[in-house]
Design a protein around this motif. Structure first.
Motif, mmCIF file in Angstrom:
data_model
loop_
_atom_site.group_PDB
_atom_site.id
_atom_site.type_symbol
_atom_site.label_atom_id
_atom_site.label_comp_id
_atom_site.label_asym_id
_atom_site.label_seq_id
_atom_site.Cartn_x
_atom_site.Cartn_y
_atom_site.Cartn_z
ATOM 1 N N ASN A 164 63.888 15.760 20.463
ATOM 2 C CA ASN A 164 64.844 15.961 21.476
ATOM 3 C C ASN A 164 64.414 16.112 22.967
ATOM 4 O O ASN A 164 63.196 16.843 23.337
ATOM 5 N N PRO A 165 64.910 15.499 23.911
ATOM 6 C CA PRO A 165 65.943 14.166 23.785
ATOM 7 C C PRO A 165 65.565 13.496 22.554
ATOM 8 O O PRO A 165 64.617 13.038 22.325
ATOM 9 N N VAL A 172 71.082 14.602 23.986
ATOM 10 C CA VAL A 172 70.034 15.714 24.459
ATOM 11 C C VAL A 172 70.980 17.102 23.978
ATOM 12 O O VAL A 172 72.013 17.105 24.129
ATOM 13 N N GLU A 196 59.393 16.580 22.332
ATOM 14 C CA GLU A 196 60.221 16.679 23.597
ATOM 15 C C GLU A 196 59.462 15.635 24.627
ATOM 16 O O GLU A 196 59.658 15.997 25.867
ATOM 17 N N CYS A 199 61.872 14.524 27.715
ATOM 18 C CA CYS A 199 62.411 15.750 28.412
ATOM 19 C C CYS A 199 62.748 15.513 29.898
ATOM 20 O O CYS A 199 63.650 16.286 30.432
ATOM 21 N N VAL A 202 66.711 13.094 31.109
ATOM 22 C CA VAL A 202 67.976 13.364 30.805
ATOM 23 C C VAL A 202 68.886 12.579 31.875
ATOM 24 O O VAL A 202 68.825 12.726 33.161
ATOM 25 N N LYS A 207 74.289 17.453 31.223
ATOM 26 C CA LYS A 207 73.377 17.979 30.070
ATOM 27 C C LYS A 207 71.896 18.526 30.823
ATOM 28 O O LYS A 207 71.658 17.967 31.896
ATOM 29 N N HIS A 209 67.893 19.693 29.612
ATOM 30 C CA HIS A 209 66.692 19.779 28.426
ATOM 31 C C HIS A 209 66.438 21.245 28.163
ATOM 32 O O HIS A 209 66.073 21.774 29.023
ATOM 33 N N GLY A 316 69.993 10.976 27.052
ATOM 34 C CA GLY A 316 68.634 11.063 27.580
ATOM 35 C C GLY A 316 67.903 9.812 26.837
ATOM 36 O O GLY A 316 68.250 9.214 26.234
#
Ligand SMILES: Cc1ncc(COP(=O)(O)O)c(C=O)c1O
Length: 383
Positions: A164-165, A172, A196, A199, A202, A207, A209, A316
């Motif tokens: 994540n993203p 995201v 991450e 991150c 994004v 959105k 993070h 992202g």
């Protein structure tokens, strides 16, 4: 103010991305680095370090530690104790060390698919079983399927690996999704490894993070977060990343699992990280703007082409996940290589029927690649 338009010739620099097609007229849009120069403050810091001229064994300086701690608080409101940091020369090493440090051989590791390929190999390399949980997808909207996740859990599931993203689907994840995942992991005593690395990338202004470990003290205690400046500031070749592990026992296992195998970092990696996190926020914002433009250029092109290609919204990363199922291309990568564009096959990510396109390049290069792809599709689908 910052220049992302100049085309820099990377041939002859040993670039993994460009060497793949050395001597061929194929624009490489595969492996995840960008064709931009790193921020000026990074280049200047490295130049000064080069002039010093002594390149011995190097530890993290107080300055780079402060830069990471400050960035986490500034960008994500996450206050960490510097003692939680474990430095790594690569994030993929972190994925593999995590698999070795949680549970025992023969335990299971769960992950959502499609996903960045090292998520699929790390459990096996570590003597663990891999359990794949397909994400749900509807008209290019991807999400976590919690019913499948619950059903996939085995009595030996000790670890869940989250990206994540998300590479490659570009999500995201929202607070509600992350909270549901956190509840699931706490309920079942599953440790979460949160990669991450993207991150700072994004693109969707709606959105933000949210580091998984910030969802609460209990969540933090059972999370290994992996981050690096390498994607955002284009420093992949310098090998600098870090784990954030609040739990002392998890941290001890992690450090033990890498002992004697994972080498120290090099002085350039630390220096670049320090400058990137401390001095390059303006550059990062300009980059995000530029990448948004590239993403939109790509999305517009897809709409014009025959063959029914479509892509997931890139919330992202600089990676587009393109659905080619309607086009009926048996060997999509070969098809686009023949047209002069090097993409990555979705099958590598456990995502057959898709290709991944890296749009981290000057707009003119992207436009040339899109023109080539469009021509090839028109040729293929002409009546
Ligand atoms: C999700 C994710 N994790 C890790 C990496 C690579 O990390 P490293 O080069 O530090 O091993 C990438 C690179 O594309 C990535 O997308």
């Amino acid at each position: 103010m910052f220049d992302f338009d100049t085309v820099i010739d990377r041939r002859g620099t040993g670039s993994e991305k460009w060497e793949k097609y050395a001597g061929k007229d194929i624009l490489p849009m595969w492996v995840a680095d960008m064709d931009f120069r790193s921020p000026p403050a990074v280049i200047e810091g490295l130049r000064r370090r080069t002039e010093h001229g002594v390149f011995g064994y190097t530890k993290a300086s107080a300055e780079v530690i402060d830069a990471v701690v400050d960035m986490l608080e500034r960008d994500f409101g996450w206050k960490i104790d510097p003692a939680w940091l474990v430095w790594l020369p690569g994030l993929v090493s972190g994925l593999n060390v995590t698999c070795r440090s949680v549970g025992e051989a023969g335990d299971d590791v769960l992950t959502l698919v499609p996903v960045y390929p090292p998520f699929l190999s790390a459990p096996r390399f570590s003597g663990r079983g891999l359990v794949r949980v397909p994400m749900h997808e509807n008209a290019n909207r991807w999400g976590i399927d919690f019913n499948r996740l619950e059903a996939a859990r085995t009595p030996r599931t000790r670890l869940f690996m989250l990206c994540n993203p998300h590479n490659p689907v570009g999500r995201v994840f929202d607070l509600a999704e992350l909270q549901q995942l956190a509840e699931w992991s706490l309920r079942h005593g599953v440790i979460v490894c949160a990669d991450e690395i993207h991150c700072g990338l994004v693109l969707d202004p709606e959105k933000r993070h949210i580091p998984f470990a910030t969802l609460g003290a209990e969540v933090a205690e059972s999370t290994i977060t992996l981050m690096a400046p390498s994607k955002t500031f284009n420093l992949a070749g310098l090998g600098c990343s870090f784990a954030i592990i609040p739990s002392e026992s998890l941290r001890r296992s992690f450090v033990q699992a890498k002992a004697g195998i994972v080498p120290m970092l090099n002085p350039y990696g630390y220096l670049a990280a320090e400058a990137a996190y401390r001095d390059c926020e303006e550059w990062r914002r300009a980059l995000i703007d530029y990448l948004r433009g590239n993403r939109d250029t790509l999305a517009e092109a897809l709409k014009r082409w025959p063959g029914g290609l479509s892509m997931a919204p890139v919330e992202g990363t600089y990676l587009a996940w393109i659905d080619i199922r309607q086009a009926g291309l048996d060997e999509p990568v070969r098809f686009f290589e023949a047209a002069g564009v090097g993409l990555q096959d979705g099958r590598e990510f456990d995502g057959p029927g898709f290709v991944r396109l890296n749009f981290g390049c000057p707009r003119s290069v992207l436009n040339e690649a899109l023109a080539r792809m469009g021509r090839a599709l028109e040729e293929r689908f002409k009546r």
